[in-house]
Design an enzyme around this catalytic site. Structure first.
Site, short mmCIF file in Angstrom:
data_model
loop_
_atom_site.label_atom_id
_atom_site.label_comp_id
_atom_site.label_asym_id
_atom_site.label_seq_id
_atom_site.Cartn_x
_atom_site.Cartn_y
_atom_site.Cartn_z
CE1 TYR A 168 -10.95 -1.16 7.40
CE2 TYR A 168 -11.57 0.21 9.60
CZ TYR A 168 -10.59 -0.22 8.56
OH TYR A 168 -9.55 0.32 8.75
CB THR A 178 0.17 3.65 -4.39
OG1 THR A 178 -1.22 2.75 -3.91
CG2 THR A 178 0.67 2.48 -5.36
N GLY A 180 0.68 -1.28 0.00
CA GLY A 180 -0.17 -0.01 -0.04
C GLY A 180 0.95 1.40 -0.13
N GLY A 194 -6.54 5.80 14.76
CA GLY A 194 -7.72 6.11 14.67
C GLY A 194 -7.97 7.12 13.39
P1 NDP Z 1 -5.35 4.87 1.53
O1 NDP Z 1 -6.51 4.26 0.82
O2 NDP Z 1 -4.60 5.91 1.31
O3 NDP Z 1 -4.35 3.69 1.02
C1 NDP Z 1 -4.61 2.32 0.97
C2 NDP Z 1 -3.35 1.56 0.38
O4 NDP Z 1 -3.75 0.27 0.25
C3 NDP Z 1 -3.12 2.10 -1.02
O5 NDP Z 1 -1.65 2.26 -1.20
C4 NDP Z 1 -3.71 1.14 -1.88
O6 NDP Z 1 -2.86 0.76 -3.03
C5 NDP Z 1 -3.40 -0.36 -1.23
N1 NDP Z 1 -4.39 -1.30 -1.46
C6 NDP Z 1 -5.78 -1.23 -1.37
N2 NDP Z 1 -6.22 -2.33 -1.91
C7 NDP Z 1 -5.32 -3.10 -2.46
C8 NDP Z 1 -5.17 -4.31 -3.11
N3 NDP Z 1 -6.34 -5.00 -3.38
N4 NDP Z 1 -4.09 -4.63 -3.44
C9 NDP Z 1 -2.77 -4.15 -3.11
N5 NDP Z 1 -2.77 -3.01 -2.64
C10 NDP Z 1 -4.27 -2.34 -1.98
O7 NDP Z 1 -5.37 4.35 2.99
P2 NDP Z 1 -4.65 4.48 4.58
O8 NDP Z 1 -3.31 5.09 4.08
O9 NDP Z 1 -5.52 5.32 5.39
O10 NDP Z 1 -4.62 3.06 4.70
C11 NDP Z 1 -3.77 2.16 5.26
C12 NDP Z 1 -3.92 1.11 6.18
O11 NDP Z 1 -4.20 2.00 7.30
C13 NDP Z 1 -5.19 0.45 6.00
O12 NDP Z 1 -4.97 -0.85 6.20
C14 NDP Z 1 -6.26 0.89 6.78
O13 NDP Z 1 -7.26 0.13 6.98
C15 NDP Z 1 -5.42 1.51 7.92
N6 NDP Z 1 -6.05 2.59 8.77
C16 NDP Z 1 -6.36 3.81 8.17
C17 NDP Z 1 -6.93 4.58 9.04
C18 NDP Z 1 -7.27 6.15 8.37
O14 NDP Z 1 -8.34 6.53 9.30
N7 NDP Z 1 -7.12 6.37 7.28
C19 NDP Z 1 -7.13 4.56 10.32
C20 NDP Z 1 -6.69 3.14 11.05
C21 NDP Z 1 -6.17 2.18 10.15
P3 NDP Z 1 -3.57 0.59 -4.38
O15 NDP Z 1 -4.91 1.16 -4.58
O16 NDP Z 1 -2.67 1.39 -5.46
O17 NDP Z 1 -3.39 -0.77 -4.85
C1 8X3 Z 2 -9.87 3.47 10.21
C2 8X3 Z 2 -10.30 4.29 11.45
O1 8X3 Z 2 -12.45 4.85 12.76
O2 8X3 Z 2 -12.61 4.91 10.16
O3 8X3 Z 2 -9.45 2.13 10.52
O4 8X3 Z 2 -12.51 2.90 11.39
S1 8X3 Z 2 -12.12 4.24 11.42
#
Ligand code: NDP
Ligand code: 8X3
Length: 252
Positions: free
Chosen positions: A152, A12, A10, A183
């Site tokens: 989720y 990107t 992830g 969070g």
């Molecule tokens: P983004 O949407 O900005 O990034 C998600 C990343 O995951 C992208 O780089 C995307 O790359 C990659 N990804 C998604 N689906 C696939 C797939 N099928 N195969 C390969 N890569 C994939 O979100 P975040 O940076 O916020 O999320 C990163 C992590 O943090 C996640 O696990 C999320 O659950 C977790 N998280 C996020 C929070 C938030 O509030 N933002 C809070 C808590 C946890 P591409 O699309 O190029 O494949």
């Molecule tokens: C992402 C945080 O609160 O949107 O994991 O589920 S929340």
């Protein structure tokens, strides 16, 4: 000291991209992963003045694709010291009775099975070398269920259980296992959750100061740079305005 090789899924966007930027300046060589190849190439070019990088474009849902991509790494890149299991997203935010089965499949396939497929390909090398560090990005949603979070939350509870399982099973091999549970972080996360609806995505963070991706990258670097005998096992990190998954103070 030789640079460690870190594979970041992830990379990107959001947390993964910020992590790649930070690690590139802090003595790591990087394998950047994601599906959007053009972003991987652009980021890799941008960071190449700081470190050596290579990219792997694959979908974590496709087990054969995961195996093929990781096995295609040149010999000099095969010794992965650090795995940051970050790829993941939420799809939808609805009461469970209105849930879309395709959304459920995506979350379980990406956040749970994808994390397992990537880990399986990389853990065995760590076991042979009796060293390595796996960082799983969980969520407050993996610690507490909130209304409409249902599947989720289930996927992130599964990540929490897998992390704990890894900690037991990889313990004999000296492999560090860290869980980082954020969070609200302002990334592309909400845009994906709400299927490109920018207004809804923006409203998620309205009236509060959310975390930014770099706040999580900082914690990842912190965990990776503790002394050899120390492992950061589990971190929960929230914006000051957030008290729990469902309780957030917003300015009106
Ligand atoms: P983004 O949407 O900005 O990034 C998600 C990343 O995951 C992208 O780089 C995307 O790359 C990659 N990804 C998604 N689906 C696939 C797939 N099928 N195969 C390969 N890569 C994939 O979100 P975040 O940076 O916020 O999320 C990163 C992590 O943090 C996640 O696990 C999320 O659950 C977790 N998280 C996020 C929070 C938030 O509030 N933002 C809070 C808590 C946890 P591409 O699309 O190029 O494949
Ligand atoms: C992402 C945080 O609160 O949107 O994991 O589920 S929340």
């Amino acid at each position: 000291m030789d640079k460690r090789i870190a594979l970041v899924t992830g990379a990107t966007s959001g947390i993964g991209e910020a992590t790649a930027r930070l690690l590139s300046r802090n003595n790591f060589k990087l394998v950047l992963c994601g599906r959007r190849e053009e972003r991987l190439v652009k980021l890799s070019k941008e960071l190449s003045s700081f470190t050596e990088l290579t990219t792997l474009s694959f979908d974590v849902r496709d087990q054969n694709g995961v195996i093929k991509a990781i096995q295609s790494l040149p010999e000099s890149w095969k010794k992965i010291d650090v795995l940051v299991n970050n790829a993941g997203n939420a799809h939808g935010l609805s009461p469970i009775q209105n849930g879309d089965v395709e959304d459920w499949n995506q979350m379980i396939d990406i956040n749970v099975k994808g994390l397992l497929y990537v880990s399986k390909e990389i853990m065995n090398g760590m076991i042979e070398r009796k060293s390595g560090h796996i960082i799983n990005i969980g969520s407050i949603a993996g610690k507490e269920v909130y209304p409409n979070g249902n599947v989720y939350c289930a996927s992130k509870f599964a990540v929490d259980a897998i992390t704990k399982g890894m900690r037991f099973d990889l313990n004999p091999y000296g492999i560090k296992v860290t869980s980082i549970n954020p969070g609200l972080v302002d990334t592309e996360f909400s845009l994906v959750r709400f299927k490109g609806d920018e207004e809804r995505a923006k409203n998620t963070y309205k009236g509060l100061q959310p975390l930014v991706a770099n706040d999580i990258a900082d914690l990842i670097l912190f965990a990776l740079t503790r002394p050899a005998h120390v492992v950061v096992a589990d971190m929960l990190v929230l914006p000051v305005a957030q008290a729990s998954a469902a309780v957030v103070r917003r300015d009106s």
